[in-house]
Design an enzyme around this catalytic site. Structure first.
Site, PDB file in Angstrom:
ATOM      1  N   SER A 559     -21.547  31.176 -62.912  1.00 38.24           N
ATOM      2  CA  SER A 559     -21.747  31.064 -61.472  1.00 38.24           C
ATOM      3  C   SER A 559     -20.571  30.347 -60.854  1.00 38.24           C
ATOM      4  O   SER A 559     -19.902  29.525 -61.504  1.00 38.24           O
ATOM      5  CB  SER A 559     -23.026  30.277 -61.164  1.00 38.24           C
ATOM      6  N   TYR A 572     -29.132  23.116 -61.682  1.00 38.90           N
ATOM      7  CA  TYR A 572     -28.564  24.456 -61.811  1.00 38.90           C
ATOM      8  C   TYR A 572     -27.054  24.386 -62.043  1.00 38.90           C
ATOM      9  O   TYR A 572     -26.510  25.021 -62.964  1.00 38.90           O
ATOM     10  CB  TYR A 572     -28.861  25.254 -60.538  1.00 38.90           C
TER      11      TYR A 572
END
Length: 682
Positions: A559, A572
């Site tokens: 990501s 996250y």
């Protein structure tokens, strides 16, 4: 011949072909051919002309449609008899068939076209039934044919398919007006009739009568006694051993070129590999040309007891593989001439493992599966021949003439160029939706075999079904946080496709909370799924990849947040940073095995995303103070390119980074975020 409508003739032929081809008792996949003759008006002369519609080269009877038929003028085809230069030059006749085509002619005529055109019957079937080939390969097949059929079915000695065989069958039919068909020595059957119904009835009668004769008159144990030490292992133990051996067996089958595998542990196979006659019959090889063109001249047989450990098997396989390659090379050199095509490869296409079953190999899953099915056909043929006589396949020299036939070589050269990921096996986690689903679809479109893994097994199976049949993709349920389920998913991949080449660590979730609201459970869940889960999947897959000795690719869907400190996503972002560093660590460790490890850093993938649909979208929209439906556009506006990122864009990056074009790239993180300057690598 009276006037018969071409449309009706074709409809009858296709219906008959599909019925015959759909029943495995009648013929094997893509085996045999059917034909019908009828009268149509020649659009040039306005006169009646007799035509023949015949299954073209490479088609399958069970799924045959009109474009798969070759259409020829019967008068011109039969006139070729007058210019036939003899058996030594009969291959030239295949090119001559093109001058007999009617109009555009449909599909390319096969080598068996002469058989259909020269027989004086309106409808002809040529099939490869196990029962018929059992008689055709029996040592006293000619006498058995007389015993079983009297004068209604005649014996035609072995001859390689071609124009001369067509002449032979036509002569048998002409000299025996009461005959309805023939047994072709070492090969199969041919039957005929004045109507489509009569031809089909004669074909099925020959097949069934042969089957009943073998059943009623055959010895009860044609393969001899069962050998205790090669008896089938219990199902769970058998499949576990098959999975343990699969990557090593694939290494054996893929030294010359990468192969996909197929595993069969049916009762037919297990009985054969446990039998007293296993080694003697396996050494004789298959007989029907359709069989050995796909199974090679003979299989590799592991000569260890079923109780042998995987480690013992691997050691012995290395020795047997070298012996097999030497034997195949000697076979080629015994029979090759100056005009023979180069040797195509010396690795086995069939590997038999006592107590476990059979692995078959091919350039793709369908080819591998069909090779296995053909060897099952061959086992049935051997059983039938041994039941009433002894198995006597065509000579090795004849097998070579077909395997290295110039016409067969030309057919191979006509195959389309393989797609980018053809012959590769991919496992994609979290693949029932979003990026994972798009990635699985892209890899399948590029020719890979794909295992769709997801926490929701039902959705995984459904997503795999959307990619095609089991030759393309299968779905499995897997919780990547659990070591046992990860190992089971990799095992399922090995059993489905024989190996594993490409892993996409995509499974993930996200919980958007500020630090003080992030619970220990939130932290553990995100790290378990993405950091621990990726580690477990990479470890299990790498173990198999190393055993295969074919290299491989591991791709992490990371990501932008692995590099960019976004608001309210500490768990996250930290888990994604862990994944990004796993890319670097594993690239350094696995490079010596030819395994490349790379990552893709997406951002703002809203549409089609399982993560965003699961609540992350609403949470991020709240952080930015916008409606959730505007989130995709919001992310796009903040990028340098001003474009929204879709799952397909990430899938494209995965397909590229693990392709041959980037064969020297490892340890790379590829941004797919439409340009987020704050996430540039530095």
């Amino acid at each position: 011949m009276g006037r018969v409508s071409g449309n009706r003739t074709v409809a009858e032929l296709l219906a008959r072909s599909n019925r015959l081809g759909a029943d495995p008792r009648n013929t094997n996949y893509a085996g045999g051919n059917t034909s019908a003759k009828g009268v149509e008006t020649d659009p040039v002369t306005g006169r009646d002309v007799e035509l023949m519609w015949v299954k073209g080269s490479g088609g399958d009877l069970g799924t045959l449609t009109e474009p798969g038929l070759a259409v020829l003028r019967t008068d011109r085809l039969r006139a070729l008899v007058g210019v036939y230069p003899g058996e030594d030059r009969e291959d030239e006749m295949v090119a001559a068939f093109d001058f007999c085509l009617h109009g555009r002619g449909g599909a390319a005529p096969s080598i068996d076209t002469a058989m259909h055109g020269l027989v004086e019957a309106a409808h002809v079937d040529h099939l490869h039934p196990d029962s018929g080939i059992a008689l055709a390969t029996a040592a006293d097949g000619e006498q058995l044919t007389k015993d079983v059929f009297g004068t209604k079915v005649m014996w035609v000695p072995w001859r390689r398919p071609g124009f001369q065989l067509g002449l032979d069958i036509a002569a048998v039919q002409r000299d025996n007006p009461g005959a309805v068909g023939c047994i072709l020595g070492g090969h199969g059957i041919t039957a005929w009739g004045d109507t489509s119904e009569e031809a089909e009835r004669n074909s099925t009668w020959i097949i069934e009568r042969a089957r009943l004769h073998l059943e009623r008159h055959g010895r009860p144990r044609p393969f001899g006694a069962e050998v205790d030490e090669r008896r089938a292992l219990p199902a769970a133990q058998r499949r576990a051993k098959a999975a343990a051996l699969a990557p090593h067996l694939r290494a054996v089958a893929s030294r010359d070129r990468r192969m996909v595998g197929h595993f069969i542990d049916s009762d037919v196979v297990l009985e054969f590999v446990a039998s007293e006659k296993l080694f003697a019959l396996a050494r004789l090889g298959t007989s029907c040309p359709d069989h050995f063109l796909r199974t090679k001249v003979r299989p590799l047989v592991l000569d260890l007891p079923a109780s042998a450990s995987p480690q013992e098997c691997v050691g012995r396989l290395a020795e047997l593989h070298e012996a097999y390659r030497d034997d195949y090379r000697a076979y080629y050199e015994r029979h090759a001439t100056a005009d023979s095509p180069p040797m195509r490869g010396a690795d086995p296409a069939i590997i038999l493992v006592p107590g476990v079953g059979m692995f078959s190999y091919g350039r793709d899953k369908q080819t591998a599966r069909v090779a296995g099915e053909f060897y099952v056909n061959a086992i049935n043929v051997m059983r039938g021949a041994e039941a009433v006589s002894s198995y006597a396949p065509i000579p090795e020299s004849e097998k070579f003439r077909i395997e290295y036939w110039a016409l067969e070589e030309a057919k191979l050269r006509r195959l389309p160029q393989p797609k980018r990921h053809a012959g590769r096996v991919a496992l994609v986690t979290g693949a029932a939706s979003g990026i994972g689903r798009a990635t699985a679809a892209r890899l399948a479109a590029d020719g890979a075999c794909v295992v769709v893994a997801d926490l929701d097994a039902g959705r995984a199976v459904s997503a795999a079904g959307d990619l095609g049949g089991a030759d393309v993709a299968v779905g499995v349920g897997a919780d990547v946080t659990k070591e046992g389920e990860v190992e089971a998913a990799v095992e399922a991949t090995l059993l489905a496709f024989g190996g594993i080449d490409l892993v996409v660590n995509n499974a993930g979730l996200s919980i958007s909370k500020p630090l003080l609201e992030t619970t220990e459970r939130d932290w553990d869940l995100q790290h378990d799924v993405m950091a621990k889960g990726s580690f477990l999947v990479a470890r299990a897959a790498a173990r198999a990849m190393i055993a295969q000795r074919l290299g491989g690719d591991i791709v992490y869907i990371v990501s932008k947040n692995a590099l960019f400190a976004g608001p309210n996503n500490v768990a996250y972002g930290a888990a994604k940073a862990d994944q990004a560093h796993q890319v670097r660590l594993l690239a350094a460790e696995l490079g010596e095995h030819g395994i490349r490890v790379n990552g893709v850093n997406p951002d703002g993938v809203v549409r089609g995303s399982g993560i965003f649909a699961g609540g992350w979208g609403a949470q991020r929209a709240a952080v930015y103070g916008i409606p959730e439906e505007e989130l995709g556009a919001f992310y796009a506006r903040r990028t340098l390119l001003g474009r929204e990122v879709l799952p397909e864009h990430v899938a494209n990056a995965v397909a590229a980074v693990c392709s041959g074009e980037l064969s020297h790239t490892t340890g790379l993180l590829v941004p797919v975020d439409a340009g987020v300057a704050a996430a540039f690598l530095r």
